[in-house]
Scaffold this motif. Structure first.
Motif, PDB file in Angstrom:
ATOM      1  N   ILE A   5     -85.943  10.716 -97.190  1.00 40.62           N
ATOM      2  CA  ILE A   5     -86.657   9.471 -97.465  1.00 40.62           C
ATOM      3  C   ILE A   5     -87.807   9.362 -96.484  1.00 40.62           C
ATOM      4  N   ASP A   6     -89.004   9.163 -97.016  1.00 44.95           N
ATOM      5  CA  ASP A   6     -90.194   8.996 -96.188  1.00 44.95           C
ATOM      6  C   ASP A   6     -90.804   7.647 -96.526  1.00 44.95           C
ATOM      7  N   ILE A   7     -90.828   6.755 -95.556  1.00 43.86           N
ATOM      8  CA  ILE A   7     -91.307   5.397 -95.791  1.00 43.86           C
ATOM      9  C   ILE A   7     -92.764   5.390 -96.249  1.00 43.86           C
ATOM     10  N   ASP A   8     -93.539   6.382 -95.844  1.00 40.77           N
ATOM     11  CA  ASP A   8     -94.938   6.447 -96.263  1.00 40.77           C
ATOM     12  C   ASP A   8     -95.076   6.654 -97.767  1.00 40.77           C
ATOM     13  N   MET A  37     -81.148   5.080 -88.258  1.00 45.47           N
ATOM     14  CA  MET A  37     -81.676   4.970 -89.627  1.00 45.47           C
ATOM     15  C   MET A  37     -82.819   5.949 -89.855  1.00 45.47           C
ATOM     16  N   ASP A  38     -83.632   6.188 -88.838  1.00 42.09           N
ATOM     17  CA  ASP A  38     -84.678   7.208 -88.969  1.00 42.09           C
ATOM     18  C   ASP A  38     -84.045   8.571 -89.239  1.00 42.09           C
ATOM     19  N   LYS A  39     -82.975   8.866 -88.511  1.00 40.09           N
ATOM     20  CA  LYS A  39     -82.273  10.141 -88.724  1.00 40.09           C
ATOM     21  C   LYS A  39     -81.651  10.175 -90.121  1.00 40.09           C
ATOM     22  N   LEU A  40     -81.017   9.095 -90.544  1.00 41.67           N
ATOM     23  CA  LEU A  40     -80.408   9.045 -91.877  1.00 41.67           C
ATOM     24  C   LEU A  40     -81.471   9.211 -92.959  1.00 41.67           C
ATOM     25  N   ASP A  41     -82.608   8.550 -92.793  1.00 39.75           N
ATOM     26  CA  ASP A  41     -83.706   8.704 -93.760  1.00 39.75           C
ATOM     27  C   ASP A  41     -84.169  10.153 -93.835  1.00 39.75           C
ATOM     28  N   ARG A  42     -84.318  10.795 -92.687  1.00 35.55           N
ATOM     29  CA  ARG A  42     -84.723  12.213 -92.678  1.00 35.55           C
ATOM     30  C   ARG A  42     -83.678  13.084 -93.363  1.00 35.55           C
ATOM     31  N   ILE A  44     -80.379  -2.788 -81.558  1.00 39.40           N
ATOM     32  CA  ILE A  44     -81.522  -2.679 -82.480  1.00 39.40           C
ATOM     33  C   ILE A  44     -82.165  -1.308 -82.339  1.00 39.40           C
ATOM     34  N   ALA A  45     -82.358  -0.861 -81.104  1.00 40.15           N
ATOM     35  CA  ALA A  45     -82.951   0.460 -80.871  1.00 40.15           C
ATOM     36  C   ALA A  45     -82.072   1.563 -81.450  1.00 40.15           C
ATOM     37  N   VAL A  46     -80.763   1.457 -81.270  1.00 38.18           N
ATOM     38  CA  VAL A  46     -79.837   2.447 -81.831  1.00 38.18           C
ATOM     39  C   VAL A  46     -79.916   2.436 -83.354  1.00 38.18           C
ATOM     40  N   ASN A  97     -75.137   3.679 -94.207  1.00 38.43           N
ATOM     41  CA  ASN A  97     -75.897   2.548 -93.691  1.00 38.43           C
ATOM     42  C   ASN A  97     -74.962   1.377 -93.382  1.00 38.43           C
ATOM     43  N   VAL A  98     -74.076   1.054 -94.314  1.00 40.22           N
ATOM     44  CA  VAL A  98     -73.134  -0.054 -94.120  1.00 40.22           C
ATOM     45  C   VAL A  98     -72.169   0.247 -92.971  1.00 40.22           C
TER      46      VAL A  98
END
Length: 94
Positions: free
Chosen positions: A82-85, A73-78, A66-68, A13-14
């Motif tokens: 990590i599921d925000i829900d 981050m969505d890909k990193l979460d997957r 911002i879009a990138v 992330n950093v």
């Protein structure tokens, strides 16, 4: 998520933020301010490129960054499961 996975996630992330902020700084300050005189020798839609970056280009680049960031981050979460829900309305402290 174990401690090593958390560290890896945060490190990635950093690193992503560092790359995107570096691009933003180069475009905003570099193209719009520091190199504006040199870039003003070329034109985009009838406007000098240095002027264009200072007034429009840096904003458009910022929106693209911002879009990138959201996409990566969505890909990193997957990748880290990590599921925000799962965290809706909850605050987790470690």
């Amino acid at each position: 998520m174990d401690e090593q996975a958390r560290r890896d996630y945060w490190r990635k992330n950093v690193r992503l933020l560092s790359v995107l902020l570096t691009i933003w700084a180069l475009v905003s300050f570099g193209a719009g301010i520091f190199f504006a005189d040199a870039l003003n020798n070329m034109e985009v839609a009838g406007f000098p490129i240095g002027f264009w970056f200072a007034n429009q280009g840096s904003i458009l680049i910022f929106l693209a960054l911002i879009a990138v960031y959201v996409w990566r981050m969505d890909k990193l979460d997957r990748d880290y499961g990590i599921d925000i829900d799962d965290y809706e309305g909850e605050v987790h402290h470690s």
